[in-house]
Design a protein around this motif. Sequence first.
Motif, PDB file in Angstrom:
ATOM      1  N   LEU C 107       0.832  -1.203   0.000  1.00  0.00           N
ATOM      2  CA  LEU C 107       0.000   0.000   0.000  1.00  0.00           C
ATOM      3  C   LEU C 107       0.864   1.249   0.000  1.00  0.00           C
ATOM      4  O   LEU C 107       0.484   2.286  -0.543  1.00  0.00           O
ATOM      5  N   ASN C 108       2.028   1.170   0.620  1.00  0.00           N
ATOM      6  CA  ASN C 108       2.934   2.310   0.627  1.00  0.00           C
ATOM      7  C   ASN C 108       3.302   2.676  -0.809  1.00  0.00           C
ATOM      8  O   ASN C 108       3.224   3.843  -1.213  1.00  0.00           O
ATOM      9  N   SER C 109       3.647   1.637  -1.573  1.00  0.00           N
ATOM     10  CA  SER C 109       3.994   1.867  -2.972  1.00  0.00           C
ATOM     11  C   SER C 109       2.778   2.366  -3.753  1.00  0.00           C
ATOM     12  O   SER C 109       2.880   3.318  -4.541  1.00  0.00           O
ATOM     13  N   LEU C 110       1.613   1.763  -3.500  1.00  0.00           N
ATOM     14  CA  LEU C 110       0.396   2.193  -4.184  1.00  0.00           C
ATOM     15  C   LEU C 110       0.097   3.653  -3.868  1.00  0.00           C
ATOM     16  O   LEU C 110      -0.263   4.439  -4.755  1.00  0.00           O
ATOM     17  N   GLY C 111       0.272   4.036  -2.606  1.00  0.00           N
ATOM     18  CA  GLY C 111       0.034   5.428  -2.212  1.00  0.00           C
ATOM     19  C   GLY C 111       0.916   6.371  -2.988  1.00  0.00           C
ATOM     20  O   GLY C 111       0.448   7.403  -3.492  1.00  0.00           O
ATOM     21  N   PHE C 112       2.186   6.010  -3.112  1.00  0.00           N
ATOM     22  CA  PHE C 112       3.076   6.892  -3.872  1.00  0.00           C
ATOM     23  C   PHE C 112       2.628   7.003  -5.309  1.00  0.00           C
ATOM     24  O   PHE C 112       2.527   8.107  -5.854  1.00  0.00           O
ATOM     25  N   TRP C 113       2.351   5.873  -5.963  1.00  0.00           N
ATOM     26  CA  TRP C 113       2.064   5.929  -7.402  1.00  0.00           C
ATOM     27  C   TRP C 113       0.749   6.629  -7.679  1.00  0.00           C
ATOM     28  O   TRP C 113       0.628   7.358  -8.658  1.00  0.00           O
ATOM     29  N   LEU C 114      -0.247   6.446  -6.805  1.00  0.00           N
ATOM     30  CA  LEU C 114      -1.503   7.173  -7.006  1.00  0.00           C
ATOM     31  C   LEU C 114      -1.254   8.672  -6.912  1.00  0.00           C
ATOM     32  O   LEU C 114      -1.722   9.457  -7.731  1.00  0.00           O
ATOM     33  N   PHE C 115      -0.494   9.068  -5.869  1.00  0.00           N
ATOM     34  CA  PHE C 115      -0.169  10.487  -5.735  1.00  0.00           C
ATOM     35  C   PHE C 115       0.516  11.003  -6.993  1.00  0.00           C
ATOM     36  O   PHE C 115       0.145  12.038  -7.552  1.00  0.00           O
ATOM     37  N   PHE C 116       1.512  10.250  -7.465  1.00  0.00           N
ATOM     38  CA  PHE C 116       2.331  10.753  -8.559  1.00  0.00           C
ATOM     39  C   PHE C 116       1.521  10.830  -9.856  1.00  0.00           C
ATOM     40  O   PHE C 116       1.570  11.834 -10.581  1.00  0.00           O
ATOM     41  N   ILE C 117       0.747   9.773 -10.118  1.00  0.00           N
ATOM     42  CA  ILE C 117      -0.055   9.752 -11.349  1.00  0.00           C
ATOM     43  C   ILE C 117      -1.097  10.867 -11.297  1.00  0.00           C
ATOM     44  O   ILE C 117      -1.340  11.561 -12.290  1.00  0.00           O
ATOM     45  N   GLY C 118      -1.714  11.065 -10.127  1.00  0.00           N
ATOM     46  CA  GLY C 118      -2.689  12.144  -9.992  1.00  0.00           C
ATOM     47  C   GLY C 118      -2.051  13.493 -10.260  1.00  0.00           C
ATOM     48  O   GLY C 118      -2.623  14.362 -10.939  1.00  0.00           O
ATOM     49  N   ASN C 553       8.748  -7.330  -3.960  1.00  0.00           N
ATOM     50  CA  ASN C 553       8.453  -6.180  -4.818  1.00  0.00           C
ATOM     51  C   ASN C 553       7.251  -6.476  -5.704  1.00  0.00           C
ATOM     52  O   ASN C 553       6.906  -7.636  -5.910  1.00  0.00           O
ATOM     53  N   SER C 554       6.633  -5.418  -6.216  1.00  0.00           N
ATOM     54  CA  SER C 554       5.478  -5.637  -7.077  1.00  0.00           C
ATOM     55  C   SER C 554       5.297  -4.470  -8.029  1.00  0.00           C
ATOM     56  O   SER C 554       5.467  -3.314  -7.650  1.00  0.00           O
ATOM     57  N   ILE C 555       4.923  -4.789  -9.260  1.00  0.00           N
ATOM     58  CA  ILE C 555       4.656  -3.756 -10.253  1.00  0.00           C
ATOM     59  C   ILE C 555       3.185  -3.349 -10.214  1.00  0.00           C
ATOM     60  O   ILE C 555       2.789  -2.318 -10.762  1.00  0.00           O
ATOM     61  N   LEU C 556       2.354  -4.132  -9.516  1.00  0.00           N
ATOM     62  CA  LEU C 556       0.911  -3.872  -9.541  1.00  0.00           C
ATOM     63  C   LEU C 556       0.524  -2.451  -9.126  1.00  0.00           C
ATOM     64  O   LEU C 556      -0.344  -1.850  -9.757  1.00  0.00           O
ATOM     65  N   PRO C 557       1.138  -1.868  -8.067  1.00  0.00           N
ATOM     66  CA  PRO C 557       0.714  -0.509  -7.696  1.00  0.00           C
ATOM     67  C   PRO C 557       0.832   0.470  -8.853  1.00  0.00           C
ATOM     68  O   PRO C 557      -0.048   1.308  -9.060  1.00  0.00           O
ATOM     69  N   PHE C 558       1.891   0.349  -9.622  1.00  0.00           N
ATOM     70  CA  PHE C 558       2.081   1.250 -10.759  1.00  0.00           C
ATOM     71  C   PHE C 558       0.975   1.050 -11.784  1.00  0.00           C
ATOM     72  O   PHE C 558       0.359   2.012 -12.259  1.00  0.00           O
ATOM     73  N   ILE C 559       0.672  -0.221 -12.107  1.00  0.00           N
ATOM     74  CA  ILE C 559      -0.368  -0.496 -13.114  1.00  0.00           C
ATOM     75  C   ILE C 559      -1.724  -0.017 -12.616  1.00  0.00           C
ATOM     76  O   ILE C 559      -2.520   0.548 -13.370  1.00  0.00           O
ATOM     77  N   MET C 560      -1.988  -0.242 -11.321  1.00  0.00           N
ATOM     78  CA  MET C 560      -3.269   0.203 -10.771  1.00  0.00           C
ATOM     79  C   MET C 560      -3.423   1.704 -10.925  1.00  0.00           C
ATOM     80  O   MET C 560      -4.497   2.219 -11.262  1.00  0.00           O
ATOM     81  N   SER C 561      -2.347   2.442 -10.657  1.00  0.00           N
ATOM     82  CA  SER C 561      -2.424   3.899 -10.767  1.00  0.00           C
ATOM     83  C   SER C 561      -2.655   4.322 -12.209  1.00  0.00           C
ATOM     84  O   SER C 561      -3.432   5.244 -12.480  1.00  0.00           O
ATOM     85  N   ILE C 562      -1.980   3.630 -13.148  1.00  0.00           N
ATOM     86  CA  ILE C 562      -2.204   3.937 -14.559  1.00  0.00           C
ATOM     87  C   ILE C 562      -3.675   3.715 -14.909  1.00  0.00           C
ATOM     88  O   ILE C 562      -4.298   4.495 -15.641  1.00  0.00           O
ATOM     89  N   GLY C 563      -4.255   2.638 -14.358  1.00  0.00           N
ATOM     90  CA  GLY C 563      -5.665   2.348 -14.603  1.00  0.00           C
ATOM     91  C   GLY C 563      -6.556   3.501 -14.178  1.00  0.00           C
ATOM     92  O   GLY C 563      -7.465   3.908 -14.912  1.00  0.00           O
ATOM     93  N   THR C 564      -6.285   4.075 -12.987  1.00  0.00           N
ATOM     94  CA  THR C 564      -7.117   5.199 -12.536  1.00  0.00           C
ATOM     95  C   THR C 564      -6.956   6.388 -13.475  1.00  0.00           C
ATOM     96  O   THR C 564      -7.904   7.123 -13.714  1.00  0.00           O
ATOM     97  N   MET C 565      -5.747   6.551 -14.023  1.00  0.00           N
ATOM     98  CA  MET C 565      -5.534   7.683 -14.921  1.00  0.00           C
ATOM     99  C   MET C 565      -6.348   7.510 -16.206  1.00  0.00           C
ATOM    100  O   MET C 565      -6.953   8.461 -16.700  1.00  0.00           O
TER     101      MET C 565
END
Lengths: 116, 208, 646
Positions: C107-118, C553-565
């Motif tokens: 979730l830490n990674s997901l939080g970062f990527w959501l912030f950054f993509i937003g 490690n996981s690439i999923l947080p990045f892909i999830m954030s791209i999905g929201t974009m």
Amino acid sequence: MGHETHVEVRTQAQYEYDKAHSRAHMRKQVVNFAIMIFLTFIAFAAVLADFSPTFIIPIILLLAGIQVVLQLYAFMHLEDRSTHMVGVIEFFIWSAAFIAFTFFVAFTTIIWWGNY
Amino acid sequence: MDINQKFTPQTWPKHPEQATLEGKNKLVGLWIFLASDTVLFASVFATYIALKDSGPAGMEFAARDLYELPLAFIMTMLLLTSSLTSVYAMYHMKNYNYSGVRTWMGITVLLGLGFLCLEIYEFYHYVHIGFGYTQSAFSSAFFTLVGMHGLHVVIGLVWITGLIIRNSSRGLNLYNAPKFFAASLYWHFIDVVWVFIFTVVYLMGVLG
Amino acid sequence: MSSVTQKKGFGAHVWDYLTTVDHKKIAIMYLAAGTLFFAIAGFEALLMRIQLMFPESTFISAGLFNELLTMHGTTMLFLAATPIIFAFMNAIVPLQIGARDVAFPFLNSLGFWLFFIGAVFLHLSFFLGGAPDAGWTSYASLSLYSPGHGIDFYILGLQISGAGTLISGINFIVTIITMRAPGMTFMRMPLFTWTTLVSSSLILFAFPPLTGGLFLMLVDRMFGANFFDHTMGGNTIIWEHLFWIFGHPEVYILVLPAFGLFSEIIPVFARKRLFGYSSMVFATILIGFLGFMVWAHHMFTVGLGATANAIFAVATMAIAVPTGMKVFNWILTIWGGSIKVTVPMLYALGFIPSFVAGGVTGVMQATAPLDYQLHDSYFIVAHFHYVIVGGIVTALFGSAHFYWPIMFNRALNPKLGVLTFWIFFIGFHLTFFVQHFLGLMGMPRRVFTYMGGQGWDLFNFISSIGAIMMGIGVIILVIDVLLSIKSEPVNRRDYWGDGRSLEWAIETPLPFYNFKQTPLVRGFDPYWIEKEEGNKEGMVYAEPLGEIHMPNNSILPFIMSIGTMIAAFGALYSPWGDQVQAGTATGAPAVVSLALIIGGLGLTIACMIIRSFKDDLGFHVTVAEIESIEADLANYRATGKKGGNK
């Protein structure tokens, strides 16, 4: 992290005691459920009975409050004091409830221009 | 933590959901999230209360004539009962009885689905009689609030169904026990919100 | 296995950062992203100050000025200050409490990527038809009628990055509650950990109203709902309430960690225990609580009525009490200490008077009748910049110098640091001090130009000169950072020599698991206690050397954030949007819009399902591997060569 897992074998007596205890607890849960159903019933009946709204509204809000406390403490196991960090959890939940309450107060009193 | 570790009812811990650090984290995290979700619902609730009597001049639909209490009552009963069935599932989890968990969680899903169908019917009915989303401030607020709760129900259903499917053949272990417990907590929370929805939206709406 | 011994290509490094769940690397990404947006927003501020340097200037147009002021405020608060604070939280809090990682690394990674993509999504608005232009508060009565897609970018960008912030907040709360090392009781936690906890709790309770409000505005603008449209019964004041219920705590979300950072810096360089620790904790919690009860002081002039104004005025003034407690505690920590004026300490010494000045003008505005005079004038601008620059930015700059050795195993140059401080500090006061007077003379905020000869010319000129000085200060800081890359590694524990809390007890560079054995905390300021007792290891251990369990490690947080974009683009070009139907904005066909929304969210949901169906149990680092990593690190510290031990 792995080292924090403790698995211990319970003695037969302890196991049976726990099992009986948990069964008794489940019976209590069914009673709680009955109370909730009853409270819901009263709330609906009170509205259908066509009393004055100023009388009914506080009552049904109170009933809702009681039901929520039952849900939180009985069904969601907040009464179980062995839950990890249960005090902190309670603090957060009641803070949320308090903040939610301030929203209700604000949005029912100072949101309108014309009405007051 | 060894995921394949097999248990007997006697070695199964008394609190399987919090026997591991991951489990403890998960439960505390879910509770904290629920606190946050409470505030989210509170802001939409407050908006609904502020807007429940307002619409454009000559608004056709007022809350008083719109809501049907029998439907709301049946929905309430379905959701309350589903709360009890998920308590039963957790009871069986403590006793290391996986088929019990699966059965009761399955019943919970069915009751939730029933609730959802009724809600969809209700929305369809309102739109059908001309009470659409863009009709007035009141209609927007109603559909947003109740729809948001409905969305939570959908998420809960997908979550529990997913758990049942994923763990159908491997039984209980210390890795999935916290997951079941978290899903059941979330399901109870949906019920908590509904208690306020039926009180504030439907009952107080009918009172006017 | 060891991260020290591997030689990696550039691509592998990028992949490593895209997939990492390590709180230290996520901290670095937060710092880099936050600095980028800080620079962008600072540049926007400079453009505005250049425009206002002379009366009736035509340097930039009125419309562009509105876009700049909106993006400056939004970016600085959501996308610069918040992530840089998160960078320090991520880097330092797990070390301070003796944890190997946060509670939810994924979730830490997901939080970062959501912030950054937003954030990236919001900034794309500059290239796709114009940025938002209704101010960072985006009041509904303005923003509903703003033509083009600018406001839509604001809504959707903040929705995505707000979700990321909320996730990170939950993660920090749980980390601090459950992951503390043995002996680290609540009342032994360092102040920065405490303020992180309280500030994350504020995020927890303040971001949902924003999410709710943004959602209402989203459906209002893009799908024809009527929450804020008065012709359909809506009420524009609801947005103001929801926004300020979020917006006021947001200030405390930012300033409390800044208080925490100074509460770490000051005892180290005064070489004294923090004065009044428990009153500091109490004041932090009280500020957090009161921060929620005062939002309507932003709305005194809305017409809520005298009773409401009085209640909120009193509550607002009450916040001065715990804040005052904190200020006195800092002063009394310095008092009688054996003070070393290093760069971080210089920032701390500059912070106290600047922040107090901002706080005092805040109490002035809490007086509702006076606020009617000050409202929407440059006095307000001066006030909140004194709080935010004087309180938060000084904390960020000071702690960058303070914590650089832990985060990067390098030190920033103290000479350049002192230079940065003085240029920035003098520039800051030049810029904002005179704005108090501009406000009192009647200059309204958010105007793109003004007539000459009203007595505003000189002060505006001074203000712009100050802004340029601040810009120069920041450039020197960036040069300092770039130079530090080539400087000698620090390779030691306790860089400043007087560290007190646990993060100073570990030797840099840190292994990825932070602590080879979980430390045992024996009191407040654990490292100080061990130093006093002559413990060369810096800590005592709570467990023997054993296997360490770490997350994958996981690439999923990045892909999830791209999905929201992707979904956000679908909503943005919705054909049902008010502005699209009014013909001021372009819309896509319904099929395309819906396909993007469903496809984007579907991608995110698919990632979530993959995540929950694939067991992620992490991996174990064996004792032999730990010993090898520790030997490598020791060798590196001694010889400067990587992997010499193999």
